[in-house]
Write a protein that holds these residues in place. Structure first.
Motif, PDB file in Angstrom:
ATOM      1  N   THR A 266       0.876  -1.264  -0.022  1.00 18.90           N
ATOM      2  CA  THR A 266       0.042   0.014  -0.071  1.00 18.90           C
ATOM      3  C   THR A 266       0.974   1.094   0.032  1.00 18.90           C
ATOM      4  N   MET A 267       0.474   2.212  -1.132  1.00 16.26           N
ATOM      5  CA  MET A 267       1.449   3.588  -1.060  1.00 16.26           C
ATOM      6  C   MET A 267       0.619   4.633  -0.875  1.00 16.26           C
ATOM      7  N   ASN A 268       0.902   5.413   0.223  1.00 15.16           N
ATOM      8  CA  ASN A 268      -0.139   6.479   0.545  1.00 15.16           C
ATOM      9  C   ASN A 268       0.810   7.884   0.138  1.00 15.16           C
ATOM     10  N   LEU A 269       0.310   8.436  -1.014  1.00 17.30           N
ATOM     11  CA  LEU A 269       0.991   9.734  -1.522  1.00 17.30           C
ATOM     12  C   LEU A 269       0.811  10.847  -0.608  1.00 17.30           C
ATOM     13  N   ASN A 270      -0.435  10.751   0.099  1.00 15.51           N
ATOM     14  CA  ASN A 270      -0.881  11.959   0.946  1.00 15.51           C
ATOM     15  C   ASN A 270      -0.031  12.314   2.057  1.00 15.51           C
ATOM     16  N   ASP A 271       0.587  10.834   2.740  1.00 11.83           N
ATOM     17  CA  ASP A 271       1.511  11.554   3.868  1.00 11.83           C
ATOM     18  C   ASP A 271       2.873  10.817   3.555  1.00 11.83           C
ATOM     19  N   ASN A 272       3.172  10.120   2.202  1.00 11.34           N
ATOM     20  CA  ASN A 272       4.375   9.775   1.716  1.00 11.34           C
ATOM     21  C   ASN A 272       4.839   8.536   2.542  1.00 11.34           C
ATOM     22  N   THR A 273       3.622   7.460   2.963  1.00 12.63           N
ATOM     23  CA  THR A 273       4.169   6.309   3.724  1.00 12.63           C
ATOM     24  C   THR A 273       3.821   5.168   2.855  1.00 12.63           C
ATOM     25  N   TYR A 274       4.235   3.937   3.256  1.00 12.58           N
ATOM     26  CA  TYR A 274       3.997   2.720   2.475  1.00 12.58           C
ATOM     27  C   TYR A 274       3.937   1.806   3.389  1.00 12.58           C
ATOM     28  N   THR A 275       3.330   0.506   3.131  1.00 14.44           N
ATOM     29  CA  THR A 275       3.436  -0.948   3.903  1.00 14.44           C
ATOM     30  C   THR A 275       3.574  -2.114   3.024  1.00 14.44           C
ATOM     31  N   ILE A 276       4.310  -2.928   3.318  1.00 17.96           N
ATOM     32  CA  ILE A 276       4.339  -4.201   2.756  1.00 17.96           C
ATOM     33  C   ILE A 276       4.109  -5.277   3.791  1.00 17.96           C
ATOM     34  N   GLU A 277       2.917  -6.073   3.212  1.00 18.06           N
ATOM     35  CA  GLU A 277       2.503  -7.192   4.216  1.00 18.06           C
ATOM     36  C   GLU A 277       2.179  -8.379   3.483  1.00 18.06           C
ATOM     37  N   GLU A 278       2.525  -9.388   4.272  1.00 24.13           N
ATOM     38  CA  GLU A 278       2.372 -10.733   3.577  1.00 24.13           C
ATOM     39  C   GLU A 278       0.994 -10.797   3.229  1.00 24.13           C
ATOM     40  N   PHE A 279       0.536 -11.316   1.980  1.00 23.60           N
ATOM     41  CA  PHE A 279      -0.939 -11.312   1.390  1.00 23.60           C
ATOM     42  C   PHE A 279      -1.126 -12.389   0.533  1.00 23.60           C
ATOM     43  N   SER A 280      -1.885 -13.384   0.669  1.00 21.19           N
ATOM     44  CA  SER A 280      -2.393 -14.345  -0.023  1.00 21.19           C
ATOM     45  C   SER A 280      -3.659 -14.969   0.364  1.00 21.19           C
ATOM     46  N   TRP A 281      -4.453 -15.434  -0.650  1.00 19.54           N
ATOM     47  CA  TRP A 281      -5.735 -16.269  -0.361  1.00 19.54           C
ATOM     48  C   TRP A 281      -5.499 -17.354  -1.093  1.00 19.54           C
ATOM     49  N   GLY A 282      -6.221 -18.433  -0.465  1.00 16.44           N
ATOM     50  CA  GLY A 282      -5.701 -19.889  -1.098  1.00 16.44           C
ATOM     51  C   GLY A 282      -7.001 -20.592  -0.857  1.00 16.44           C
ATOM     52  N   VAL A 283      -7.159 -21.858  -1.733  1.00 19.39           N
ATOM     53  CA  VAL A 283      -8.093 -22.860  -1.450  1.00 19.39           C
ATOM     54  C   VAL A 283      -7.485 -24.033  -0.803  1.00 19.39           C
ATOM     55  N   VAL A 284      -7.823 -24.556   0.393  1.00 18.18           N
ATOM     56  CA  VAL A 284      -7.425 -25.542   1.068  1.00 18.18           C
ATOM     57  C   VAL A 284      -8.505 -26.580   1.507  1.00 18.18           C
ATOM     58  N   GLU A 319     -14.058 -31.460   0.557  1.00 19.56           N
ATOM     59  CA  GLU A 319     -14.400 -30.116   1.370  1.00 19.56           C
ATOM     60  C   GLU A 319     -13.315 -29.185   1.232  1.00 19.56           C
ATOM     61  N   ILE A 320     -13.726 -27.920   1.046  1.00 16.53           N
ATOM     62  CA  ILE A 320     -12.791 -26.878   1.073  1.00 16.53           C
ATOM     63  C   ILE A 320     -12.967 -25.683   2.108  1.00 16.53           C
ATOM     64  N   LYS A 321     -11.980 -25.026   2.262  1.00 17.51           N
ATOM     65  CA  LYS A 321     -12.130 -23.631   2.932  1.00 17.51           C
ATOM     66  C   LYS A 321     -11.194 -22.573   2.171  1.00 17.51           C
ATOM     67  N   PHE A 322     -11.454 -21.424   2.501  1.00 15.35           N
ATOM     68  CA  PHE A 322     -10.357 -20.303   2.171  1.00 15.35           C
ATOM     69  C   PHE A 322      -9.507 -19.887   3.187  1.00 15.35           C
ATOM     70  N   ARG A 323      -8.210 -19.826   3.125  1.00 15.41           N
ATOM     71  CA  ARG A 323      -7.480 -19.159   4.400  1.00 15.41           C
ATOM     72  C   ARG A 323      -6.405 -18.319   3.622  1.00 15.41           C
ATOM     73  N   MET A 324      -5.733 -17.762   4.464  1.00 13.08           N
ATOM     74  CA  MET A 324      -5.046 -16.505   4.324  1.00 13.08           C
ATOM     75  C   MET A 324      -3.484 -17.017   4.521  1.00 13.08           C
ATOM     76  N   ASN A 325      -2.760 -16.836   3.619  1.00 18.54           N
ATOM     77  CA  ASN A 325      -1.355 -16.963   3.800  1.00 18.54           C
ATOM     78  C   ASN A 325      -0.817 -18.347   4.002  1.00 18.54           C
ATOM     79  N   ASN A 326      -1.705 -19.235   3.717  1.00 16.20           N
ATOM     80  CA  ASN A 326      -1.103 -20.720   3.613  1.00 16.20           C
ATOM     81  C   ASN A 326      -1.137 -21.031   5.383  1.00 16.20           C
TER      82      ASN A 326
END
Length: 467
Positions: A266-284, A319-326
């Motif tokens: 996420t890049m915010n040019l209003n206050d010149n900040t950014y964040t980098i976070e682990e992020f993925s959704w998957g079928v398990v 059966e399945i579910k959806f989970r974040m970051n494995n």
């Protein structure tokens, strides 16, 4: 001398008579061909969506690729086909709102979103939430009808034996624009560049997308070990790094160190900040990867045109579910079996087949729809299907298919639908252009990002990008 001339004349007369006799005999034996009824009626082979979402923003995309069987009329002559669409089940509506492919020699044809939108106009549908039908219901849904005909020869089939398919009814929905939606989510001018993504520009930067807040942008990107920066328009005139590694954007600042994985930036040019976070959704689940014991989850990809996450996947009974970051920190199921995402909810029962799964976190819903899924097959991946399943690609926008982290070995590959050879693509000219049934594509061992463009009016290009 007179006798010789007389003899020659007699001989010529006999020869002439024989020629005329032979010609007459041949005239009586003109070959005749008899058309027969089709050995098998023409019929659609593809599965159809429960609903087709239409918008001006995706007008150039393919809404549906219709596929049908080859028909044999028992004669050695060309067989032609014609795909027709109408807003009337009897196909007697105003021609301005009907679809006609014309004469085809192929057993498939694509219909674009824009062509569906023309039919929607004929039904009186629109994207204005302020308009309703006579009963006060939203005026943006309707039904259109399609059929395919097969006939011998190259005409329209009016004087030939013809086979016609059953009529299919398709539900269409024109996506309404909310009062504050503006132009919706768009690809911004900003992107991610670096040794951690594209070797500092060896291919296009990973895009940032607009959000509901001006000046705030988000990217969903798969990175490798290395460094990155953020730049505008794939150029260095305007770029940001982070000189102090404090989460602050610095114009022309130092490279940002990253490790391999899937991330949301996420890049915010209003206050010149950014964040980098682990992020993925998957079928398990037992319906895919034995709850993670048989491999990683099936990864979802972001579709900015609908602000949803999608994955093309082959499931098995289970059966399945959806989970974040494995992992099991954040997961969703469906406790009421009503298509609603429930945090930590019940497992979702599935049956074997090929599916497109969509997660809509804005609405808190999901869909699992049967679909035709393209996959990677070949000696360069799974020994042409003998050593495991094809590697499934995901259609992130209509006609645009992607996959990342595909491990290939030295050999050849092709792309095919649902692990069958009815529809497959290669590259006959080795020019990075997809050809239906084309030649095998030579590959060398490595990890690749793969992108196919099969959109209507698209380039029909593909890319295999080594990471």
């Amino acid at each position: 001398m007179k006798n010789i001339k007389s003899f020659i004349a007699q001989v010529l007369g006999v020869v002439t008579a024989l020629v005329l006799f032979t010609a007459c005999e041949n005239d009586d034996h003109v070959p005749e061909f008899t058309l027969q009824a089709a050995s098998e009626d023409v019929a659609f082979q593809n599965d159809f969506l429960a609903e087709y979402l239409l918008s001006d923003e995706t007008s150039d995309n393919i809404a549906e690729r219709f596929v049908w069987n080859e028909v044999d009329f028992g004669v050695q002559t060309e067989v032609s086909y014609q795909l027709e669409g109408s807003i009337s089940a009897d196909f007697d509506a105003d021609g301005a709102y009907e679809f006609d492919s014309g004469t085809l020699t192929t057993t498939n044809a694509s219909v674009t979103v824009s062509q569906f939108l023309i039919m929607a106009e004929g039904l009186g549908l629109d994207d204005d939430p302020a308009t309703t039908d006579e009963e006060g219901n939203p005026n943006n849904t309707g039904t259109v009808y399609f059929k395919v005909s097969a006939f011998a020869g190259s005409g329209e089939g009016t004087d030939a034996v013809t086979s016609r398919s059953d009529v299919v009814a398709l539900n269409i929905t024109v996506v309404e624009k909310s009062a504050d939606s503006g132009a919706g989510i768009q690809i911004s001018s900003w992107g991610v560049v670096g040794s951690g993504y594209n070797d500092w520009g060896a291919f296009d930067d990973a895009p940032f997308y607009t959000t509901g807040t001006d000046g705030v942008y988000v990217a969903y990107v798969n990175l490798i070990d290395g460094e990155i920066k953020f730049r505008e328009n794939n150029l260095w005139d305007n770029n940001y790094g982070d000189t102090d590694a404090d989460g602050t954007l610095d114009a022309g600042g130092d490279n940002i160190v990253v490790t391999a994985g899937d991330y949301k930036i996420t890049m915010n040019l209003n206050d010149n900040t950014y964040t980098i976070e682990e992020f993925s959704w998957g079928v398990v689940g037992s319906g895919f990867n034995d709850w993670g014991a048989a491999g990683p989850d099936a990864k979802f990809f972001y579709d900015y045109t609908t602000d949803t996450f999608k994955v093309g996947v082959e499931l098995i009974d289970g059966e399945i579910k959806f989970r974040m970051n494995n992992e099991w920190v954040t997961d969703f199921g469906d406790t009421g079996a009503d298509g609603t995402l429930d945090a930590g909810g019940d497992n979702i029962a599935v049956t074997a087949g090929y599916y497109m799964i969509t997660l809509d976190f804005n609405a808190g819903t999901y869909t699992i729809e049967a679909a035709d899924i393209l996959g990677v097959v070949g000696s360069g991946f799974n020994d042409w299907g003998n050593a495991g399943d094809d590697y499934s690609l995901t259609e992130v926008n209509p006609g645009i298919w992607v996959a990342d982290n595909v491990e290939l070995i030295d050999g050849e590959i092709k792309f095919r639908v649902n692990e069958a050879w009815d529809i497959n693509y290669g590259d006959t000219g080795a020019d990075e252009t997809l050809d239906a049934g084309g030649d095998n594509i030579a590959v060398t061992a490595g990890t690749y990002l793969i992108r196919l463009d099969l959109s209507e009016g698209g380039s029909s290009m593909y890319s295999l990008i080594a990471r």
